[in-house]
Design a protein around this motif. Structure first.
Motif, PDB file in Angstrom:
ATOM      1  N   LEU A 417       0.916  -0.940  -0.046  1.00 37.95           N
ATOM      2  CA  LEU A 417       0.383   0.364  -0.217  1.00 37.95           C
ATOM      3  C   LEU A 417       1.057   1.162   0.117  1.00 37.95           C
ATOM      4  CD1 LEU A 417      -2.819  -1.105   2.183  1.00 37.95           C
ATOM      5  CD2 LEU A 417      -3.186  -0.773  -0.100  1.00 37.95           C
ATOM      6  N   GLY A 418       2.334   1.445  -0.118  1.00 41.20           N
ATOM      7  CA  GLY A 418       3.677   2.488  -0.341  1.00 41.20           C
ATOM      8  C   GLY A 418       3.390   3.121   0.948  1.00 41.20           C
ATOM      9  N   PHE A 419       3.996   1.612   2.354  1.00 38.73           N
ATOM     10  CA  PHE A 419       4.138   3.041   3.451  1.00 38.73           C
ATOM     11  C   PHE A 419       5.390   2.486   3.479  1.00 38.73           C
ATOM     12  CE2 PHE A 419      -0.382   2.185   4.891  1.00 38.73           C
ATOM     13  CZ  PHE A 419      -0.600   3.095   5.736  1.00 38.73           C
ATOM     14  N   ARG A 420       6.202   4.138   3.732  1.00 37.89           N
ATOM     15  CA  ARG A 420       7.845   3.618   3.566  1.00 37.89           C
ATOM     16  C   ARG A 420       8.180   2.888   5.293  1.00 37.89           C
ATOM     17  NH1 ARG A 420       6.053   9.010   2.182  1.00 37.89           N
ATOM     18  NH2 ARG A 420       6.863   9.604   4.320  1.00 37.89           N
ATOM     19  N   LYS A 421       7.358   3.675   5.957  1.00 35.94           N
ATOM     20  CA  LYS A 421       8.436   2.645   7.589  1.00 35.94           C
ATOM     21  C   LYS A 421       7.378   1.861   8.279  1.00 35.94           C
ATOM     22  CE  LYS A 421      11.777   6.111   8.734  1.00 35.94           C
ATOM     23  NZ  LYS A 421      11.859   6.764   6.774  1.00 35.94           N
ATOM     24  N   ILE A 422       7.287   0.917   8.839  1.00 40.00           N
ATOM     25  CA  ILE A 422       6.812   0.042   9.854  1.00 40.00           C
ATOM     26  C   ILE A 422       7.828  -0.493  10.694  1.00 40.00           C
ATOM     27  CG2 ILE A 422       7.434  -2.360   8.571  1.00 40.00           C
ATOM     28  CD1 ILE A 422       4.436  -3.085   9.593  1.00 40.00           C
ATOM     29  N   ILE A 423       7.103   0.020  12.398  1.00 43.33           N
ATOM     30  CA  ILE A 423       7.802  -0.146  13.410  1.00 43.33           C
ATOM     31  C   ILE A 423       6.902  -1.226  13.665  1.00 43.33           C
ATOM     32  CG2 ILE A 423       8.318   1.112  15.576  1.00 43.33           C
ATOM     33  CD1 ILE A 423       8.393   2.457  13.142  1.00 43.33           C
ATOM     34  N   VAL A 424       8.174  -2.057  13.900  1.00 47.78           N
ATOM     35  CA  VAL A 424       8.066  -3.715  15.221  1.00 47.78           C
ATOM     36  C   VAL A 424       8.305  -3.868  15.761  1.00 47.78           C
ATOM     37  CG1 VAL A 424       7.169  -4.228  12.841  1.00 47.78           C
ATOM     38  CG2 VAL A 424       9.655  -5.071  13.695  1.00 47.78           C
ATOM     39  N   SER A 425       8.336  -5.401  16.707  1.00 46.55           N
ATOM     40  CA  SER A 425       9.354  -5.709  17.848  1.00 46.55           C
ATOM     41  C   SER A 425      10.747  -5.934  17.414  1.00 46.55           C
ATOM     42  CB  SER A 425       8.682  -7.206  19.027  1.00 46.55           C
ATOM     43  OG  SER A 425       9.878  -7.620  19.676  1.00 46.55           O
ATOM     44  N   GLY A 426      11.936  -5.451  18.508  1.00 47.61           N
ATOM     45  CA  GLY A 426      13.183  -6.137  18.127  1.00 47.61           C
ATOM     46  C   GLY A 426      13.893  -7.425  18.541  1.00 47.61           C
ATOM     47  N   PHE A 427      12.638  -8.360  18.640  1.00 43.47           N
ATOM     48  CA  PHE A 427      12.904  -8.940  19.013  1.00 43.47           C
ATOM     49  C   PHE A 427      12.960 -10.391  18.078  1.00 43.47           C
ATOM     50  CE2 PHE A 427      11.050  -8.070  23.215  1.00 43.47           C
ATOM     51  CZ  PHE A 427      12.476  -8.151  23.590  1.00 43.47           C
ATOM     52  N   LEU A 428      12.228  -9.526  16.420  1.00 45.18           N
ATOM     53  CA  LEU A 428      12.144 -10.104  15.291  1.00 45.18           C
ATOM     54  C   LEU A 428      13.150  -9.912  14.213  1.00 45.18           C
ATOM     55  CD1 LEU A 428       8.278  -9.578  14.907  1.00 45.18           C
ATOM     56  CD2 LEU A 428       9.370 -11.679  15.117  1.00 45.18           C
ATOM     57  N   ARG A 429      14.284  -9.161  14.924  1.00 48.55           N
ATOM     58  CA  ARG A 429      15.325  -8.628  14.125  1.00 48.55           C
ATOM     59  C   ARG A 429      16.470  -9.039  13.059  1.00 48.55           C
ATOM     60  NH1 ARG A 429      17.920  -3.377  15.262  1.00 48.55           N
ATOM     61  NH2 ARG A 429      16.796  -3.874  16.866  1.00 48.55           N
ATOM     62  N   LYS A 430      16.455 -10.177  13.380  1.00 51.73           N
ATOM     63  CA  LYS A 430      17.201 -11.164  13.232  1.00 51.73           C
ATOM     64  C   LYS A 430      16.154 -12.431  11.774  1.00 51.73           C
ATOM     65  CE  LYS A 430      21.038 -11.664  15.954  1.00 51.73           C
ATOM     66  NZ  LYS A 430      22.069 -12.854  16.925  1.00 51.73           N
ATOM     67  N   ASN A 431      14.665 -12.598  11.824  1.00 50.09           N
ATOM     68  CA  ASN A 431      14.047 -13.930  11.578  1.00 50.09           C
ATOM     69  C   ASN A 431      12.849 -12.712  10.536  1.00 50.09           C
ATOM     70  OD1 ASN A 431      14.672 -15.077  13.336  1.00 50.09           O
ATOM     71  ND2 ASN A 431      13.971 -14.643  15.070  1.00 50.09           N
ATOM     72  N   ILE A 432      13.274 -11.864  10.220  1.00 49.62           N
ATOM     73  CA  ILE A 432      11.852 -11.300   9.422  1.00 49.62           C
ATOM     74  C   ILE A 432      12.927 -11.167   8.066  1.00 49.62           C
ATOM     75  CG2 ILE A 432      11.265  -8.936   8.929  1.00 49.62           C
ATOM     76  CD1 ILE A 432       9.405 -10.835  10.830  1.00 49.62           C
ATOM     77  N   LYS A 433      12.362 -11.192   6.620  1.00 51.16           N
ATOM     78  CA  LYS A 433      12.656 -10.379   5.297  1.00 51.16           C
ATOM     79  C   LYS A 433      11.992  -9.832   4.916  1.00 51.16           C
ATOM     80  CE  LYS A 433      13.229 -15.784   4.395  1.00 51.16           C
ATOM     81  NZ  LYS A 433      13.101 -16.797   3.896  1.00 51.16           N
ATOM     82  N   THR A 434      12.862  -8.843   4.809  1.00 47.75           N
ATOM     83  CA  THR A 434      11.905  -7.513   4.030  1.00 47.75           C
ATOM     84  C   THR A 434      12.682  -6.845   3.428  1.00 47.75           C
ATOM     85  OG1 THR A 434      13.474  -6.143   6.015  1.00 47.75           O
ATOM     86  CG2 THR A 434      12.620  -5.007   5.015  1.00 47.75           C
TER      87      THR A 434
END
Length: 489
Positions: A417-434
């Motif tokens: 939908l065109g959002f530039r940033k999303i704020i998520v939990s820092g515990f997912l830093r190594k497990n998220i595919k951006t």
């Protein structure tokens, strides 16, 4: 001749007892036991002939049972197909419940009139044929094989089903149907139980898919005994607010598929319109950013969508501040306000807080906590959030940001939908595919501690910097000092 028998039934769960009781032993409800007259038929020749025609079941081993690939029926409505698990299974019995005026009859008639080439029988016990024709003209008649039958006697309905051999039968509603076997009024516990059992036998023997429309009690449950939901194969709940145009079709029970899918509809003059992208209708576009508004990435079942959160924090005029939440659990709102007061230092005991979700949707997803908190902070300091930023995360009692379920799907929906940033939990830093086109910002804690040990705790410091730089929009005012004191650089 039938023998009359007086029994007592619980109107809540259908429990049967030979005498009146103040409290139901099954469900524990008080003053729900009512008296009914039941006709117990003798074994007549017709009943004996009917029982003799039923084939006798033979025990089989599991490995010897033959599998048959059942072809699902296209209902002509892709949102209904989605909730049913890919289509309608022949011979299934579906219970559709919802509030009065929510659109149950409209949705059912649209299924009967859809251009899918199926022979349908619409049985109405609440409206006349002329009333159904008026609604059909408004919805549009696309199926010439649709037959309308206004009848409330169950024996006549089953006879017509055997004569017409339709693909789909719609019963509107089960509370208006009655059988000659039971000597009680329509809508009573014995009548509902007998009619549902008879319709189940017809569906399994003829292979006809039958929709049953059920009313809703004041408690929000489907009227009639609880055994009604156990008899049917699928239970669908039609939800929404009569003051809004959007409706949600949710599966509560499904023997042929999962129950995590939802269907979204919009009520228009021409009936219920399918909403392909719920995120577009739940996001409001403003000329300029406003304080107290944030966007959260929610998930209902496995379907992600973005929704706007609106919060208003104003000075309390009385000693006890007001707390009001529309579409959100008020107890969870109180918990989040307590976390902001304890961990961040915001004086929420001096503020009236009002929370609202766009479109009249009811959200039970804990992953919306971070968006709710962001909207409250924005309204508290009267500063608009940055454009193109959304949130997804659950907040614990110590202020930590926990991972939200299906975070990757939320990120993909925000990027689409065109959002530039999303704020998520820092515990997912190594497990998220951006995905491409969106920046994922990780925070571990929303707390802004002002103790001396603050400089040693990197996680809290990093989170505070993000709240100050990434989420809140820069503003040249005196309140910048307050916010800087809040995040404590």
């Amino acid at each position: 001749m039938a023998k009359l028998k007086r029994v007592f039934f619980c109107t809540s769960c259908g429990y049967e007892t030979p005498k009146w009781l103040g409290k139901c032993p099954s469900c524990g409800e008080w003053n729900t036991i009512t008296e009914h007259v039941v006709a117990k038929e003798s074994a007549s020749s017709s009943n004996i002939a009917r029982l003799a025609s039923v084939p006798k079941a033979v025990p089989q081993k599991v490995q010897d049972i033959e599998e048959h690939s059942t072809r699902r029926i296209d209902t002509g409505n892709k949102e209904v197909n989605r909730v049913l698990g890919g289509g309608l299974v022949p011979g299934s019995l579906i219970l559709l419940g919802g509030e009065p005026g929510i659109g149950k009859s409209t949705l059912s008639l649209q299924l009967a009139l859809s251009a899918n080439g199926l022979k349908t029988l619409y049985v109405s016990g609440e409206e006349s044929a002329e009333q159904i024709k008026m609604r059909a003209m408004r919805l549009g008649i696309n199926n010439e094989e649709c037959t309308v039958y206004t009848e409330t006697l169950l024996e006549n309905i089953t006879t017509e089903i055997e004569n017409l051999h339709p693909d789909i039968v719609i019963i509107d509603s089960i509370q208006t149907m009655s059988s000659d076997v039971v000597e009680s009024s329509a809508g009573s516990v014995p009548q509902i139980r007998e009619c549902a059992a008879a319709l189940l036998r017809v569906a399994k023997s003829t292979g006809t898919a039958i929709f049953i429309i059920g009313h809703i009690t004041k408690d929000g449950t489907i009227a009639g005994p609880k055994i009604l939901e156990h008899i049917v194969d699928i239970v669908l709940q039609f939800e929404g607010d009569n003051n809004h145009t959007y409706r949600i079709l949710r599966g509560i029970k499904n023997r042929f598929g999962a129950t995590y899918e939802i269907g979204v509809f919009e009520m228009c003059e021409s009936g219920l319109k399918v909403v392909d992208n719920p995120s577009e209708i739940l996001l409001t576009h403003y000329d300029e950013p406003l304080s107290g508004c944030s966007v959260g990435a929610a998930v209902d079942g496995i379907r992600p969508y973005l929704i706007e959160v609106q919060a208003l924090a104003s000075g309390a005029a009385y000693g006890t501040p007001q707390r009001s939440a529309t579409g959100f659990d008020q107890r969870r709102l109180n918990m989040l306000l307590a976390v902001l007061e304890k961990r961040v230092g915001m004086k929420m005991y001096q503020k009236d807080v009002f929370l609202n979700f766009a479109g009249g949707f009811k959200i039970s997803d804990t992953g919306m906590d971070l968006a709710v908190v962001a909207a409250i902070i924005s309204s508290y300091y009267d500063r608009a959030l940055r454009e193109g930023v959304c949130c997804a995360g659950e907040i614990g009692l110590s202020g930590e940001v926990r991972p939200a379920p299906r975070t990757e799907q939320r990120i993909s929906e925000a990027a689409r939908l065109g959002f530039r940033k999303i704020i998520v939990s820092g515990f997912l830093r190594k497990n998220i595919k951006t995905p491409k086109g969106i920046e994922v910002v990780y925070i571990n804690n929303i707390g802004a501690k002002v103790v001396k040990e603050m400089s040693v705790m990197r996680n809290d410091k990093h989170s505070s910097e993000i709240i100050r730089k990434k989420i809140l929009k820069p503003h040249n005012s005196v309140k910048v000092k307050t916010v800087c004191r809040l995040v404590k650089q």
